[in-house]
Design a protein around this motif. Structure first.
Motif, mmCIF file in Angstrom:
data_model
loop_
_atom_site.group_PDB
_atom_site.id
_atom_site.type_symbol
_atom_site.label_atom_id
_atom_site.label_comp_id
_atom_site.label_asym_id
_atom_site.label_seq_id
_atom_site.Cartn_x
_atom_site.Cartn_y
_atom_site.Cartn_z
ATOM 1 N N ILE A 1 37.068 44.622 38.659
ATOM 2 C CA ILE A 1 37.084 43.163 39.026
ATOM 3 C C ILE A 1 35.960 43.227 39.914
ATOM 4 N N LEU A 2 35.013 42.192 39.530
ATOM 5 C CA LEU A 2 33.945 42.041 40.523
ATOM 6 C C LEU A 2 34.090 40.783 41.075
ATOM 7 N N GLY A 3 34.495 40.675 42.371
ATOM 8 C CA GLY A 3 34.576 39.734 43.252
ATOM 9 C C GLY A 3 33.223 39.091 43.877
ATOM 10 N N TYR A 4 32.750 38.029 43.782
ATOM 11 C CA TYR A 4 31.537 37.616 44.481
ATOM 12 C C TYR A 4 31.947 36.821 45.718
ATOM 13 N N GLU A 5 31.115 36.847 46.492
ATOM 14 C CA GLU A 5 31.082 36.274 47.892
ATOM 15 C C GLU A 5 30.895 34.610 47.546
ATOM 16 N N ILE A 6 30.085 34.506 46.501
ATOM 17 C CA ILE A 6 29.703 32.896 46.268
ATOM 18 C C ILE A 6 31.099 32.225 45.359
ATOM 19 N N SER A 7 31.891 32.951 44.874
ATOM 20 C CA SER A 7 33.138 32.339 44.332
ATOM 21 C C SER A 7 34.117 31.700 45.177
ATOM 22 N N THR A 8 34.062 32.165 46.486
ATOM 23 C CA THR A 8 35.111 31.349 47.278
ATOM 24 C C THR A 8 34.252 30.451 48.083
ATOM 25 N N PRO A 9 34.812 28.996 48.186
ATOM 26 C CA PRO A 9 34.212 28.195 49.136
ATOM 27 C C PRO A 9 33.970 28.318 50.591
ATOM 28 N N PRO A 10 33.084 28.131 51.410
ATOM 29 C CA PRO A 10 32.850 28.245 52.580
ATOM 30 C C PRO A 10 34.105 27.732 53.616
ATOM 31 N N LYS A 11 34.350 28.517 54.908
ATOM 32 C CA LYS A 11 35.497 27.878 55.366
ATOM 33 C C LYS A 11 35.562 26.600 55.658
ATOM 34 N N GLU A 12 34.488 25.861 56.107
ATOM 35 C CA GLU A 12 34.534 24.395 56.357
ATOM 36 C C GLU A 12 35.054 23.763 55.412
ATOM 37 N N TRP A 13 34.750 23.990 54.191
ATOM 38 C CA TRP A 13 35.250 23.114 52.854
ATOM 39 C C TRP A 13 36.814 23.397 52.892
ATOM 40 N N ARG A 14 37.452 24.735 53.152
ATOM 41 C CA ARG A 14 38.923 24.892 52.987
ATOM 42 C C ARG A 14 39.492 24.192 54.068
ATOM 43 N N ASP A 15 39.125 24.060 55.355
ATOM 44 C CA ASP A 15 39.584 23.401 56.240
ATOM 45 C C ASP A 15 39.615 22.094 56.316
#
Length: 67
Positions: free
Chosen positions: A51-65
């Motif tokens: 499984i290749l997990g990319y850093e770009i595949s998760t949204p920034p912390k500001e968007w999640r909060d």
């Protein structure tokens, strides 16, 4: 006569594919380097896989909060 026309059509198609390949190879697109993150590739039911997990595949912390 029919055989000559067939050979000409075949040669035209091959030359068209070669020209298309040559044109695409001369105009390279932008290069993106993505940083990967470690993911455990072991699954007890399906075995080992990658499984290749990319850093770009998760949204920034500001968007999640924001939610």
């Amino acid at each position: 006569m029919k055989r000559i026309v067939l050979y000409l059509l075949l040669a035209f198609q091959i030359l068209g594919l070669v020209a298309l390949y040559a044109w695409q190879s001369q105009t390279p697109g932008p290069r993106y380097l993505l940083q990967t993150r470690p993911v455990d590739p072991r699954d007890l039911l399906r075995g080992d896989y990658v499984i290749l997990g990319y850093e770009i595949s998760t949204p920034p912390k500001e968007w999640r909060d924001a939610n």
